[in-house]
Design a protein around this motif. Structure first.
Motif, PDB file in Angstrom:
ATOM      1  N   ALA A 180      55.284  45.642  73.835  1.00 13.03           N
ATOM      2  CA  ALA A 180      54.057  45.716  74.620  1.00 13.03           C
ATOM      3  C   ALA A 180      52.842  45.433  73.736  1.00 13.03           C
ATOM      4  O   ALA A 180      52.892  45.646  72.522  1.00 13.03           O
ATOM      5  N   PRO A 181      51.737  44.965  74.330  1.00 11.74           N
ATOM      6  CA  PRO A 181      50.538  44.657  73.540  1.00 11.74           C
ATOM      7  C   PRO A 181      50.036  45.820  72.698  1.00 11.74           C
ATOM      8  O   PRO A 181      49.633  45.631  71.547  1.00 11.74           O
ATOM      9  N   GLU A 182      50.087  47.034  73.254  1.00  8.46           N
ATOM     10  CA  GLU A 182      49.556  48.184  72.522  1.00  8.46           C
ATOM     11  C   GLU A 182      50.403  48.533  71.295  1.00  8.46           C
ATOM     12  O   GLU A 182      49.923  49.175  70.372  1.00  8.46           O
ATOM     13  N   VAL A 183      51.647  48.070  71.286  1.00 14.39           N
ATOM     14  CA  VAL A 183      52.508  48.254  70.121  1.00 14.39           C
ATOM     15  C   VAL A 183      52.366  47.074  69.168  1.00 14.39           C
ATOM     16  O   VAL A 183      52.375  47.223  67.945  1.00 14.39           O
ATOM     17  N   ALA A 184      52.206  45.880  69.740  1.00 11.58           N
ATOM     18  CA  ALA A 184      52.128  44.656  68.931  1.00 11.58           C
ATOM     19  C   ALA A 184      50.883  44.623  68.043  1.00 11.58           C
ATOM     20  O   ALA A 184      50.939  44.137  66.909  1.00 11.58           O
ATOM     21  N   GLY A 185      49.752  45.141  68.546  1.00  9.23           N
ATOM     22  CA  GLY A 185      48.527  45.110  67.751  1.00  9.23           C
ATOM     23  C   GLY A 185      48.688  45.783  66.393  1.00  9.23           C
ATOM     24  O   GLY A 185      48.468  45.165  65.349  1.00  9.23           O
ATOM     25  N   PRO A 186      49.088  47.062  66.364  1.00 13.72           N
ATOM     26  CA  PRO A 186      49.305  47.727  65.075  1.00 13.72           C
ATOM     27  C   PRO A 186      50.396  47.056  64.239  1.00 13.72           C
ATOM     28  O   PRO A 186      50.310  47.029  63.010  1.00 13.72           O
ATOM     29  N   ALA A 187      51.424  46.517  64.903  1.00 14.16           N
ATOM     30  CA  ALA A 187      52.510  45.855  64.176  1.00 14.16           C
ATOM     31  C   ALA A 187      52.011  44.591  63.479  1.00 14.16           C
ATOM     32  O   ALA A 187      52.395  44.297  62.341  1.00 14.16           O
ATOM     33  N   LEU A 188      51.146  43.848  64.141  1.00 10.94           N
ATOM     34  CA  LEU A 188      50.553  42.660  63.522  1.00 10.94           C
ATOM     35  C   LEU A 188      49.686  43.058  62.337  1.00 10.94           C
ATOM     36  O   LEU A 188      49.726  42.432  61.270  1.00 10.94           O
ATOM     37  N   GLN A 189      48.906  44.098  62.529  1.00 12.38           N
ATOM     38  CA  GLN A 189      47.991  44.542  61.477  1.00 12.38           C
ATOM     39  C   GLN A 189      48.738  45.007  60.237  1.00 12.38           C
ATOM     40  O   GLN A 189      48.276  44.802  59.103  1.00 12.38           O
ATOM     41  N   ALA A 190      49.920  45.593  60.453  1.00 14.18           N
ATOM     42  CA  ALA A 190      50.720  46.107  59.334  1.00 14.18           C
ATOM     43  C   ALA A 190      51.761  45.103  58.852  1.00 14.18           C
ATOM     44  O   ALA A 190      52.585  45.438  58.004  1.00 14.18           O
ATOM     45  N   ASN A 191      51.724  43.875  59.404  1.00 19.53           N
ATOM     46  CA  ASN A 191      52.682  42.830  59.037  1.00 19.53           C
ATOM     47  C   ASN A 191      54.132  43.248  59.289  1.00 19.53           C
ATOM     48  O   ASN A 191      55.048  42.874  58.554  1.00 19.53           O
ATOM     49  N   ARG A 192      54.356  44.021  60.355  1.00 19.38           N
ATOM     50  CA  ARG A 192      55.710  44.447  60.689  1.00 19.38           C
ATOM     51  C   ARG A 192      56.421  43.453  61.604  1.00 19.38           C
ATOM     52  O   ARG A 192      57.618  43.561  61.812  1.00 19.38           O
TER      53      ARG A 192
END
Length: 467
Positions: A180-192
């Motif tokens: 979901a977008p709300e999970v993807a944002g932090p994942a992108l920021q942390a390079n996960r």
């Protein structure tokens, strides 16, 4: 009159009163953060436009309305509640809309698509991003990598088609996972995660917040896409005038945001937290998508493509795009509003830009390289006839101690609005700047025009050096 006759008359009058005093539920599912659904949900609700148009005469003379609003982050749970008869009307994209129609048929019911709200006949609105510092610059470089996407969304359908357009097998050459977008944002920021595909407005939102960079736009695959509104078929047959009233409200919401896009972009931010600068990217003049309430052939094609994509995912359904769309209600709403449906159906233009250059003061006539700056504290976006003119003015704005909420440019090839800081540029021999979504496109243009490729900082330097 006999006692029996009197009792019958009294019963008839009581029954008539009961019918007239009917309470009609109008339960509407919205996707507030999917901002191009705003004219079918958020704006209608916040501005109380539905109340303005609900019928109050004839069979509706003494009716009471129970207006209910419920917000969702995606189309799938909204569909579940529509099928369960907890909602009457809902807004979503073509792909989840196809899921909606299929789910209704599976339940022995029917839903109908009654209007488009916003879309792109070119395909823009869905996209793919990578972490801001990633070296990946093109979709073809994602072979063997993991891409996340909200499953069963319009972005999911786009991703499958986009990967295939690169000669890759979506089942074998990439690893597609749900997120979901709300999970993807932090994942992108942390390079996960290595890449993420999403729908309106999250690709641009992640860009604007500085955590991602767009490497692919749905316009590149050339598959039209849209968001629109659906209604339970049974509800539409029972209360057609209520459905038309909802569409009258959508028409007014569309008119209001067209007239004052900055003002209503601010309202969307206040309600959703999605920054006004991103809302304006879509809803302002020459926006990334076009608000459009008519069933253009391209949108009907998008629906057929979505139904075909369901089959590729193993979700067979007898859903027929030709009967799934019912344009009678939106045509009636246009007629009541004194608008020409056929004229709008034939019009493919985006919301036009009617502005003077913020520096020269002259009307802007050529829109290939237009740019815009929304300065903090200013109610309106400043417009410029050239990118170099905008960036030169940006320098003066910043030297004066002020900041830009956003800087906008337009892709020279795909004619889509971009956020300037994450775009690529080419400067030609004359010092003229052109903007591009992809670096390879900027390189090709630079080679053909004896120029060079630049990032945003390089483009700013060119503008600074221009007399």
């Amino acid at each position: 009159m006999t006692m029996k006759a009197s009792l019958l008359l009294a019963f008839s009058l009581a029954f008539a009163t009961a019918v007239q005093a009917e309470t009609i539920r109008v339960a509407i599912g919205t996707q507030d953060t999917t901002i191009n659904c705003a004219t079918g949900g958020l704006l209608i609700r916040e501005l109380k436009l539905l109340e303005k148009y609900l019928p109050r005469d004839g069979r509706y003379k003494d009716v009471s309305y129970d207006i209910q609003w419920k917000n969702f982050t995606s189309g799938a749970p909204l569909t579940n509640e529509m099928v369960a008869d907890k909602l009457d009307i809902g807004s979503m994209a073509d792909f989840p809309g196809s899921n909606n129609g299929a789910a209704f048929l599976k339940a022995g019911k029917k839903s109908v698509f009654i209007t488009v709200l916003s879309g792109s006949t070119l395909g823009s609105g869905n996209g793919v991003v990578v972490p801001r510092q990633s070296s990946i610059a093109a979709l073809s470089e994602l072979k063997g990598r993991t891409i996340s996407v909200p499953f069963a969304s319009t972005a999911h359908g786009m991703l499958l088609r986009a990967v295939a357009s690169q000669g890759l097998d979506p089942q074998k050459d990439v690893n597609i996972i749900t997120q979901a977008p709300e999970v993807a944002g932090p994942a992108l920021q942390a390079n996960r995660i290595e890449a993420h595909a999403d729908f309106v407005p999250f690709v641009e939102l992640f860009e604007h917040r500085g955590i991602a960079r767009k490497i692919y736009d749905g316009a590149q695959v050339g598959a039209p896409t849209y968001h629109g509104s659906l209604v339970s078929g049974e509800y539409a047959q029972k209360y057609p005038e209520v459905v038309v009233a909802f569409l009258r409200a959508a028409i007014e919401a569309d008119r209001l945001i067209a007239a004052e896009p900055e003002k209503y972009s601010e309202l969307i931010e206040k309600t959703t937290g999605i920054e006004a600068a991103v809302n304006y990217l879509y809803h302002g003049p020459l926006g990334l998508q076009t608000r459009d309430l008519t069933w253009k052939p391209e949108y009907r094609k998008a629906l057929k493509t979505s139904i075909e994509t369901l089959k590729l995912m193993g979700r067979e359904s007898p859903l027929d795009a030709d009967t799934f769309v019912d344009d009678r209600y939106i045509r009636a709403a246009f007629k009541q509003a004194g608008l020409n449906y056929e004229a709008r159906l034939a019009d493919h233009d985006k919301l036009p830009l009617k502005a003077n250059d913020a520096v020269a003061g002259k009307p802007i006539a050529d829109f290939q390289r237009v740019a815009g700056i929304w300065v903090q504290g200013e109610p309106k976006v400043r417009h410029y006839a050239s990118i170099e003119g905008a960036l030169a003015d940006l320098q003066k704005i910043e030297q004066g101690g002020r900041k830009a909420r956003a800087v906008y440019v337009h892709d020279l090839i795909h004619r889509i609005k971009l956020l300037a800081p994450t775009s690529w540029y080419a400067v030609d021999a004359k010092g003229q700047l052109s903007a591009f979504l992809q670096k390879d496109a900027a390189s090709a243009y630079a080679t053909a025009n004896k120029g060079r490729v630049l990032d945003f900082a390089g483009a700013q330097a060119v503008a600074k050096a221009t007399p």
